[in-house]
Design a protein around this motif. Structure first.
Motif, PDB file in Angstrom:
ATOM      1  N   PRO A 171     -32.663   3.761  15.176  1.00  0.00           N
ATOM      2  CA  PRO A 171     -32.086   5.084  14.920  1.00  0.00           C
ATOM      3  C   PRO A 171     -32.642   6.159  15.847  1.00  0.00           C
ATOM      4  CG  PRO A 171     -32.670   4.021  12.858  1.00  0.00           C
ATOM      5  CD  PRO A 171     -33.262   3.181  13.955  1.00  0.00           C
ATOM      6  N   VAL A 172     -33.952   6.118  16.121  1.00  0.00           N
ATOM      7  CA  VAL A 172     -34.562   7.120  16.997  1.00  0.00           C
ATOM      8  C   VAL A 172     -34.066   6.957  18.424  1.00  0.00           C
ATOM      9  CG1 VAL A 172     -36.745   7.842  18.042  1.00  0.00           C
ATOM     10  CG2 VAL A 172     -36.602   7.499  15.579  1.00  0.00           C
ATOM     11  N   ARG A 173     -33.938   5.728  18.889  1.00  0.00           N
ATOM     12  CA  ARG A 173     -33.428   5.498  20.247  1.00  0.00           C
ATOM     13  C   ARG A 173     -32.040   6.097  20.428  1.00  0.00           C
ATOM     14  NH1 ARG A 173     -35.036   0.105  19.642  1.00  0.00           N
ATOM     15  NH2 ARG A 173     -32.850  -0.536  19.617  1.00  0.00           N
ATOM     16  N   ARG A 174     -31.214   5.977  19.414  1.00  0.00           N
ATOM     17  CA  ARG A 174     -29.849   6.509  19.518  1.00  0.00           C
ATOM     18  C   ARG A 174     -29.863   8.038  19.534  1.00  0.00           C
ATOM     19  NH1 ARG A 174     -28.842   2.705  15.248  1.00  0.00           N
ATOM     20  NH2 ARG A 174     -28.010   4.360  13.926  1.00  0.00           N
ATOM     21  N   VAL A 175     -30.744   8.650  18.753  1.00  0.00           N
ATOM     22  CA  VAL A 175     -30.869  10.113  18.773  1.00  0.00           C
ATOM     23  C   VAL A 175     -31.294  10.577  20.160  1.00  0.00           C
ATOM     24  CG1 VAL A 175     -32.151  12.088  17.858  1.00  0.00           C
ATOM     25  CG2 VAL A 175     -31.349  10.312  16.302  1.00  0.00           C
TER      26      VAL A 175
ATOM     27  N   GLN B 100     -38.210  16.137  22.847  1.00  0.00           N
ATOM     28  CA  GLN B 100     -38.124  17.305  23.721  1.00  0.00           C
ATOM     29  C   GLN B 100     -38.134  16.898  25.188  1.00  0.00           C
ATOM     30  OE1 GLN B 100     -41.297  20.036  22.577  1.00  0.00           O
ATOM     31  NE2 GLN B 100     -39.824  21.249  21.448  1.00  0.00           N
ATOM     32  N   ALA B 101     -38.997  15.935  25.541  1.00  0.00           N
ATOM     33  CA  ALA B 101     -39.072  15.503  26.931  1.00  0.00           C
ATOM     34  C   ALA B 101     -37.744  14.916  27.393  1.00  0.00           C
ATOM     35  CB  ALA B 101     -40.192  14.472  27.095  1.00  0.00           C
ATOM     36  N   VAL B 102     -37.114  14.132  26.539  1.00  0.00           N
ATOM     37  CA  VAL B 102     -35.842  13.506  26.908  1.00  0.00           C
ATOM     38  C   VAL B 102     -34.727  14.544  26.989  1.00  0.00           C
ATOM     39  CG1 VAL B 102     -34.056  11.911  26.094  1.00  0.00           C
ATOM     40  CG2 VAL B 102     -36.454  11.227  26.016  1.00  0.00           C
ATOM     41  N   THR B 103     -34.591  15.373  25.946  1.00  0.00           N
ATOM     42  CA  THR B 103     -33.477  16.323  25.889  1.00  0.00           C
ATOM     43  C   THR B 103     -33.631  17.450  26.904  1.00  0.00           C
ATOM     44  OG1 THR B 103     -33.203  15.838  23.538  1.00  0.00           O
ATOM     45  CG2 THR B 103     -32.144  17.828  24.369  1.00  0.00           C
ATOM     46  N   PHE B 104     -34.793  18.081  26.916  1.00  0.00           N
ATOM     47  CA  PHE B 104     -34.990  19.202  27.831  1.00  0.00           C
ATOM     48  C   PHE B 104     -35.231  18.731  29.266  1.00  0.00           C
ATOM     49  CE2 PHE B 104     -35.691  21.027  23.689  1.00  0.00           C
ATOM     50  CZ  PHE B 104     -35.028  22.247  23.785  1.00  0.00           C
ATOM     51  N   GLY B 105     -35.772  17.522  29.399  1.00  0.00           N
ATOM     52  CA  GLY B 105     -35.849  16.945  30.734  1.00  0.00           C
ATOM     53  C   GLY B 105     -34.460  16.708  31.304  1.00  0.00           C
TER      54      GLY B 105
ATOM     55  N   GLY C  36     -29.308  13.030  22.809  1.00  0.00           N
ATOM     56  CA  GLY C  36     -29.928  14.241  23.329  1.00  0.00           C
ATOM     57  C   GLY C  36     -29.920  14.286  24.847  1.00  0.00           C
ATOM     58  N   PHE C  37     -30.202  13.148  25.491  1.00  0.00           N
ATOM     59  CA  PHE C  37     -30.195  13.103  26.955  1.00  0.00           C
ATOM     60  C   PHE C  37     -28.794  13.379  27.498  1.00  0.00           C
ATOM     61  CE2 PHE C  37     -29.546  10.931  30.963  1.00  0.00           C
ATOM     62  CZ  PHE C  37     -30.636  11.352  31.710  1.00  0.00           C
TER      63      PHE C  37
END
Length: 412
Positions: free
Chosen positions: A225-229, A355-360, A233-234
């Protein structure tokens, strides 16, 4: 500064907690200053250079440190007192903003120096973010956590709706250094509240930095589930970055506008975010997070099309309002999904990875779309952003659907 309150499904229930009330109010003032400074920095760059890439990198500069340092910041948030981590970050950002004020006032600012200060503030944001988000559980009861996250989002977007317009007016009257000074002062209230706040917490179990980071990465890699979130986000961050990153160039080159016009567009974006944040929780409960994230991405893509072709400010303001609603719908839903599926002992690390994935992805998107704008024009860059969002919104609903209501959920 502690307190308790009965849990409730009311959107405003977290305000019954004294600690949440005080921190929310101070954070609103700090966010207001940050938005004024971001307007000043973005518009100042349009006066220092004609490069679309450098202008877009002002937006990227605020998020690149989150990508590069966010995972370390998450380990710091879990290994140390989160309140002290936030105090250190806020104090650092105050000092950087003060230095930016003095440099600009002296007339010594250059494009590269402005990017340096932007990156420095971004480093403070990267350090503050995981500790800040993980501390919400210390301010409210478990049942009020989603509402507290939504209210924090409203605070940010309330500042986004008022701050840019105020910043544009302030900068037009007295120059960007005044906006930078206002931001430096805005950190003071939050620092005072954090000094007074004394939450009851267990001493954190410290682990070696690399081992702590490894534990967070393993959990996120092993949790489907976390991987899909993270994937959602990315994908959203990469495409949605184009709107804010290219907006200063769009206002300057197509409309011949001023910093006030730029501030109004960002204010419309923030107003749409606030309007949506008030009811997005009910929308998630009724239709589910997957449908909310998918529709929001498609709406964001749809409004990029008129943004790419319009030569009039009113349609751009309407598009910004809708884009703000789509933005907050997606990011609030992703944040809640991560918080509810992350164990308390590694919560800071999980949120820092998100945050690193989405904002990156936003930083990467700003850089890529800035390059496209330089070589192929603003219109084509905005079209690329819209196409990416449409394709990923459609495909990821089948490849990486958002977790179901109780899937992977942990007990705080």
């Amino acid at each position: 500064m502690t307190g308790s309150a009965p849990s409730s499904q009311s959107a405003f229930a977290p305000f019954h907690y004294p600690a949440f009330r005080a921190i929310w109010t101070a954070n609103l003032a700090s966010n207001m200053g940050s938005m004024i400074q971001s307007v000043g920095a973005a518009w100042l760059m349009t006066e220092l250079t004609q490069s679309h890439l450098l202008i877009a990198l002002v937006q990227a500069g605020a998020t690149i440190p989150i990508m590069l340092l966010g995972v370390f910041a998450g380990a710091i948030a879990d290994n140390f007192d989160r309140r002290r981590v936030m105090l250190a970050a806020q104090t650092g950002m105050l000092l950087v903003s003060a230095a930016l004020t003095i440099t600009t006032w002296m007339g010594a600012i250059t494009p590269l120096l402005l990017l340096f200060f932007t990156l420095a503030v971004g480093c403070g944001t990267a350090l503050n973010g995981p500790a800040w988000q993980a501390s919400v559980r210390l301010q409210v009861g478990p049942r009020d956590l989603p509402q507290a996250i939504a209210l924090n989002t409203i605070a940010f977007n309330l500042a986004r709706s008022v701050g840019p317009a105020l910043g544009g007016l302030l900068i037009s009257l007295s120059g960007p250094e005044t906006g930078f000074a206002f931001n430096a002062l805005s950190y003071v209230a939050l620092i005072i509240v954090l000094v007074r706040w004394r939450p009851e917490t267990r001493p954190p179990q410290r682990r070696p930095m690399l081992a702590a980071i490894g534990a967070g990465l393993r959990f996120c890699a092993q949790s489907d589930p976390v991987r899909r979130v993270l994937l959602r986000g990315f994908a959203f961050g990469l495409g949605a970055a184009g709107f804010q990153a290219l907006l200063p160039s769009l206002i300057r080159d197509r409309f011949g506008g001023t910093e006030i016009d730029y501030g109004l567009c960002l204010a419309a974006f923030g107003a749409g975010s606030i309007f949506t944040a008030l009811w997005i929780g009910k929308a998630r409960r009724r239709w589910g997070s997957d449908k909310v994230v998918t529709v929001a991405a498609m709406l964001f893509a749809a409004v990029m099309l008129p943004v790419a072709v319009t030569h009039s400010l009113p349609p751009l303001l309407v598009a910004a309002f809708i884009a703000g609603g789509a933005w907050v719908s997606t990011l609030t839903t992703l944040n809640v999904a991560m918080q509810l599926r992350s164990p308390e002992d590694i919560l800071g690390r999980c949120l820092s990875i998100y945050q690193a994935v989405t904002f990156g992805a936003m930083a990467l998107g700003a850089w890529v779309l800035g390059m496209i704008a330089d070589y192929a024009g603003l219109q084509n860059a905005l079209f690329c952003s819209a196409i990416w969002l449409l394709l990923t919104a459609f495909l990821l609903r089948y490849i990486a659907p958002m977790p179901r209501r109780d899937e992977g959920r942990v007990t705080p």
